[in-house]
Design a protein around this motif. Structure first.
Motif, PDB file in Angstrom:
ATOM      1  N   LEU A  20     -47.041 -28.263  -5.941  1.00 29.18           N
ATOM      2  CA  LEU A  20     -47.073 -29.608  -6.499  1.00 29.18           C
ATOM      3  C   LEU A  20     -48.125 -30.397  -5.729  1.00 29.18           C
ATOM      4  CD1 LEU A  20     -46.033 -32.023  -8.151  1.00 29.18           C
ATOM      5  CD2 LEU A  20     -44.226 -32.298  -6.427  1.00 29.18           C
ATOM      6  N   VAL A  21     -49.079 -30.978  -6.454  1.00 34.07           N
ATOM      7  CA  VAL A  21     -50.117 -31.806  -5.847  1.00 34.07           C
ATOM      8  C   VAL A  21     -49.873 -33.249  -6.260  1.00 34.07           C
ATOM      9  CG1 VAL A  21     -52.588 -32.301  -5.691  1.00 34.07           C
ATOM     10  CG2 VAL A  21     -51.804 -29.926  -5.882  1.00 34.07           C
ATOM     11  N   ALA A  22     -49.597 -34.107  -5.266  1.00 34.36           N
ATOM     12  CA  ALA A  22     -49.420 -35.539  -5.509  1.00 34.36           C
ATOM     13  C   ALA A  22     -50.687 -36.232  -5.028  1.00 34.36           C
ATOM     14  CB  ALA A  22     -48.196 -36.061  -4.756  1.00 34.36           C
ATOM     15  N   GLU A  23     -51.498 -36.698  -5.975  1.00 30.78           N
ATOM     16  CA  GLU A  23     -52.811 -37.279  -5.682  1.00 30.78           C
ATOM     17  C   GLU A  23     -53.140 -38.276  -6.781  1.00 30.78           C
ATOM     18  OE1 GLU A  23     -56.140 -38.568  -4.583  1.00 30.78           O
ATOM     19  OE2 GLU A  23     -55.586 -36.898  -3.291  1.00 30.78           O
ATOM     20  N   ASP A  24     -53.499 -39.499  -6.405  1.00 30.26           N
ATOM     21  CA  ASP A  24     -53.733 -40.524  -7.424  1.00 30.26           C
ATOM     22  C   ASP A  24     -55.152 -40.547  -7.968  1.00 30.26           C
ATOM     23  OD1 ASP A  24     -54.480 -41.501  -4.851  1.00 30.26           O
ATOM     24  OD2 ASP A  24     -54.464 -43.546  -5.594  1.00 30.26           O
ATOM     25  N   GLU A  25     -56.120 -40.023  -7.256  1.00 32.53           N
ATOM     26  CA  GLU A  25     -57.510 -40.027  -7.729  1.00 32.53           C
ATOM     27  C   GLU A  25     -57.760 -38.843  -8.663  1.00 32.53           C
ATOM     28  OE1 GLU A  25     -59.862 -42.305  -7.222  1.00 32.53           O
ATOM     29  OE2 GLU A  25     -58.505 -43.520  -5.999  1.00 32.53           O
ATOM     30  N   VAL A  26     -58.203 -39.128  -9.883  1.00 35.38           N
ATOM     31  CA  VAL A  26     -58.401 -38.095 -10.904  1.00 35.38           C
ATOM     32  C   VAL A  26     -59.416 -37.042 -10.457  1.00 35.38           C
ATOM     33  CG1 VAL A  26     -59.136 -37.667 -13.282  1.00 35.38           C
ATOM     34  CG2 VAL A  26     -57.717 -39.651 -12.754  1.00 35.38           C
ATOM     35  N   VAL A  27     -60.500 -37.471  -9.817  1.00 33.31           N
ATOM     36  CA  VAL A  27     -61.511 -36.510  -9.353  1.00 33.31           C
ATOM     37  C   VAL A  27     -60.905 -35.569  -8.319  1.00 33.31           C
ATOM     38  CG1 VAL A  27     -63.692 -36.269  -8.099  1.00 33.31           C
ATOM     39  CG2 VAL A  27     -63.471 -38.008  -9.873  1.00 33.31           C
TER      40      VAL A  27
END
Length: 183
Positions: free
Chosen positions: A63-70
């Motif tokens: 699971l990757v929790a990351e707010d930046e789309v790039v």
């Protein structure tokens, strides 16, 4: 990361800064329409050798929790190239909800996210875990100052990787935290 992405898109990047007023960052890039133009291309295999799946002897779910789309896109491509099944979420609240709904082998947690930051998300995940069944969490952060690693570990994360992410560091950290399949 930004310079590399802009360069991949045949663009330019720069900044304008004035003391006391602030800094403005800008970029231009060539964008295509439809699937005929790709704005991001990473090599499928750069001769690195074994993937995470090879090293662990099994495929894992992350699971990757990351707010930046790039950053999401880069992490998804990198992990898929390593033979990893990837699920993405853009905030800490989503990470907590997905943790409750699905089984993962590992969580990659950005620290600064909307709705719920990485520190609070990990605290909630730790509160939900069944005794003795702890999921490894790796902090992903641009915070690389003295004390930042310790703060992440004190918050309940198991490891700490700074951005920009170096593939070999991330792979080594994942392999270190997950058990290998015994034959």
């Amino acid at each position: 990361i930004a310079c590399n992405l802009v360069e991949l898109m045949d663009g330019e990047i720069g900044l304008e800064s004035e003391v006391g007023k602030g800094t403005m960052f800008w970029f231009t890039c060539v964008m295509g329409v439809g699937s005929s133009t790709s704005c991001l291309s990473l090599p499928q295999d750069s001769g690195r050798g074994k993937t995470v799946a090879d090293l662990l002897g099994r495929k894992i779910r992350v699971l990757v929790a990351e707010d930046e789309v790039v950053n999401q896109t880069l992490m998804e491509i990198l992990l898929q190239q390593e033979g990893v099944d990837v699920t993405l979420t853009s905030n800490g609240l989503g990470a907590v909800e997905l943790f409750q709904a699905q089984d993962f082998d590992l969580i990659l947690m950005d620290i600064q996210m909307p709705e719920l930051d990485g520190y609070e998300a990990v605290k909630r995940i730790r509160d939900l875990e069944i005794a003795g069944d702890r999921i490894p969490v790796i902090a992903l952060t641009a915070h690389a100052m003295k004390g930042d690693r310790e703060r992440c570990l004190q918050a309940g994360m198991d490891e700490y990787v700074t951005k920009p992410i170096a593939r070999d560091v991330l792979v080594a950290t994942i392999v270190k935290l997950l058990p290998r399949r015994s034959w």
